[in-house]
Scaffold this motif. Structure first.
Motif, PDB file in Angstrom:
ATOM      1  N   PRO A 297       1.047  51.053 -53.144  1.00  0.00           N
ATOM      2  CA  PRO A 297       0.131  51.354 -52.082  1.00  0.00           C
ATOM      3  C   PRO A 297       0.542  50.666 -50.863  1.00  0.00           C
ATOM      4  O   PRO A 297       0.031  50.970 -49.641  1.00  0.00           O
ATOM      5  N   ASP A 298       1.447  49.568 -50.841  1.00  0.00           N
ATOM      6  CA  ASP A 298       1.876  48.919 -49.899  1.00  0.00           C
ATOM      7  C   ASP A 298       3.364  48.812 -49.425  1.00  0.00           C
ATOM      8  O   ASP A 298       3.914  48.122 -48.698  1.00  0.00           O
ATOM      9  N   VAL A 299       3.947  49.935 -50.092  1.00  0.00           N
ATOM     10  CA  VAL A 299       5.368  50.021 -49.868  1.00  0.00           C
ATOM     11  C   VAL A 299       5.493  51.487 -49.707  1.00  0.00           C
ATOM     12  O   VAL A 299       5.155  52.399 -50.634  1.00  0.00           O
ATOM     13  N   ALA A 300       6.419  52.172 -48.609  1.00  0.00           N
ATOM     14  CA  ALA A 300       6.793  53.240 -48.409  1.00  0.00           C
ATOM     15  C   ALA A 300       8.163  53.339 -47.811  1.00  0.00           C
ATOM     16  O   ALA A 300       8.763  52.789 -47.327  1.00  0.00           O
ATOM     17  N   VAL A 301       8.617  54.676 -48.381  1.00  0.00           N
ATOM     18  CA  VAL A 301       9.894  55.048 -47.883  1.00  0.00           C
ATOM     19  C   VAL A 301       9.961  56.322 -47.300  1.00  0.00           C
ATOM     20  O   VAL A 301       9.032  57.222 -47.397  1.00  0.00           O
ATOM     21  N   ALA A 302      10.459  56.348 -45.919  1.00  0.00           N
ATOM     22  CA  ALA A 302      10.212  57.356 -45.071  1.00  0.00           C
ATOM     23  C   ALA A 302      11.626  57.936 -44.729  1.00  0.00           C
ATOM     24  O   ALA A 302      12.588  57.313 -44.556  1.00  0.00           O
ATOM     25  N   HIS A 303      11.717  59.183 -44.336  1.00  0.00           N
ATOM     26  CA  HIS A 303      12.732  59.804 -43.871  1.00  0.00           C
ATOM     27  C   HIS A 303      12.528  60.402 -42.436  1.00  0.00           C
ATOM     28  O   HIS A 303      11.314  61.016 -42.117  1.00  0.00           O
ATOM     29  N   LYS A 304      13.234  60.129 -41.489  1.00  0.00           N
ATOM     30  CA  LYS A 304      13.151  60.558 -39.980  1.00  0.00           C
ATOM     31  C   LYS A 304      14.277  61.419 -39.572  1.00  0.00           C
ATOM     32  O   LYS A 304      15.486  61.087 -39.998  1.00  0.00           O
TER      33      LYS A 304
ATOM     34  N   TYR B 166      13.970  54.756 -43.471  1.00  0.00           N
ATOM     35  CA  TYR B 166      13.150  53.546 -43.474  1.00  0.00           C
ATOM     36  C   TYR B 166      12.390  53.051 -44.600  1.00  0.00           C
ATOM     37  O   TYR B 166      11.631  53.996 -45.607  1.00  0.00           O
ATOM     38  N   VAL B 167      12.530  51.767 -44.916  1.00  0.00           N
ATOM     39  CA  VAL B 167      11.434  51.329 -46.039  1.00  0.00           C
ATOM     40  C   VAL B 167      10.547  50.415 -45.308  1.00  0.00           C
ATOM     41  O   VAL B 167      10.780  49.499 -44.425  1.00  0.00           O
ATOM     42  N   LEU B 168       9.076  50.617 -45.475  1.00  0.00           N
ATOM     43  CA  LEU B 168       8.118  50.023 -44.956  1.00  0.00           C
ATOM     44  C   LEU B 168       7.286  49.145 -45.673  1.00  0.00           C
ATOM     45  O   LEU B 168       7.252  49.654 -47.010  1.00  0.00           O
ATOM     46  N   THR B 169       6.599  48.257 -45.475  1.00  0.00           N
ATOM     47  CA  THR B 169       5.557  47.457 -46.149  1.00  0.00           C
ATOM     48  C   THR B 169       4.500  47.351 -45.307  1.00  0.00           C
ATOM     49  O   THR B 169       4.543  46.999 -43.974  1.00  0.00           O
ATOM     50  N   LYS B 170       3.194  47.040 -45.936  1.00  0.00           N
ATOM     51  CA  LYS B 170       1.990  46.914 -45.197  1.00  0.00           C
ATOM     52  C   LYS B 170       1.563  45.670 -45.519  1.00  0.00           C
ATOM     53  O   LYS B 170       1.409  45.008 -46.899  1.00  0.00           O
ATOM     54  N   GLU B 171       1.321  45.099 -44.448  1.00  0.00           N
ATOM     55  CA  GLU B 171       0.659  43.553 -44.347  1.00  0.00           C
ATOM     56  C   GLU B 171      -0.559  43.778 -43.468  1.00  0.00           C
ATOM     57  O   GLU B 171      -0.797  43.989 -42.446  1.00  0.00           O
ATOM     58  N   GLY B 172      -1.530  43.438 -44.374  1.00  0.00           N
ATOM     59  CA  GLY B 172      -2.840  43.554 -43.674  1.00  0.00           C
ATOM     60  C   GLY B 172      -3.146  45.135 -43.439  1.00  0.00           C
ATOM     61  O   GLY B 172      -2.967  45.970 -44.466  1.00  0.00           O
ATOM     62  N   GLU B 173      -3.347  45.326 -42.307  1.00  0.00           N
ATOM     63  CA  GLU B 173      -3.643  46.952 -42.107  1.00  0.00           C
ATOM     64  C   GLU B 173      -2.559  47.253 -41.169  1.00  0.00           C
ATOM     65  O   GLU B 173      -2.445  48.558 -40.856  1.00  0.00           O
ATOM     66  N   ARG B 174      -1.261  46.631 -41.158  1.00  0.00           N
ATOM     67  CA  ARG B 174      -0.199  47.227 -40.369  1.00  0.00           C
ATOM     68  C   ARG B 174       0.923  47.398 -41.156  1.00  0.00           C
ATOM     69  O   ARG B 174       1.499  46.513 -42.131  1.00  0.00           O
TER      70      ARG B 174
END
Length: 143
Positions: A92-99, A121-129
């Motif tokens: 729920p708090d980790v995403a892999v995105a392609h641009k 991109y590897v993204l992680t959610k901290e709080g709501e960001r």
């Protein structure tokens, strides 16, 4: 043994995808406006990026320093259009995105430079960001 499929389908990620789309939009705007601060705004302090020429940039400060130099120098007159191609939530708090990215002129019209770019991109959610913790750029030769 069969490899697992690691994907979080337990939540509606519509708002998360839109937030990640905004991250990519800000990166595009930062690049096109020669605004290094906006270009790296969504990177975690200890984030990492690999440029299209294979240079590894560790930490937000290093990314900002290199971005400022590139946008004031060789990339000063370059423009691009970015598109979020795909997002997979592995938790729920980790995403892999392609641009995907294409070179454009100042008016946003495509220009043929013989290549496009793909970025992971590897993204992680901290709080709501959402924060970018890693990005890998790859040039894609033109067809």
């Amino acid at each position: 043994m069969t490899a697992p499929r690691i994907e979080d389908n337990s939540l509606d990620h519509t708002a998360d995808v839109e937030a990640i789309r905004q991250v990519i939009a800000d990166v595009e705007k930062g690049f096109n406006d020669n605004d290094a601060d906006l270009l790296v705004e969504h990177f975690a302090e200890n984030g990492s990026a690999v440029s299209v020429n294979g240079r590894q940039l560790d930490g937000r400060d290093m990314m900002l320093e290199v971005s400022r130099a590139a946008l004031a120098g060789p990339l000063r007159d370059e423009r691009a259009r970015y598109r979020l191609a795909d997002v997979v939530f592995v938790r729920p708090d980790v995403a892999v995105a392609h641009k995907h990215a294409w070179a454009t002129d100042a008016a946003g019209e495509p220009v043929d430079v013989g290549h496009a770019m793909s970025a992971l991109y590897v993204l992680t959610k901290e709080g709501e960001r959402w924060w970018v913790v890693a990005r890998q750029n790859t040039l894609v030769p033109g067809s």
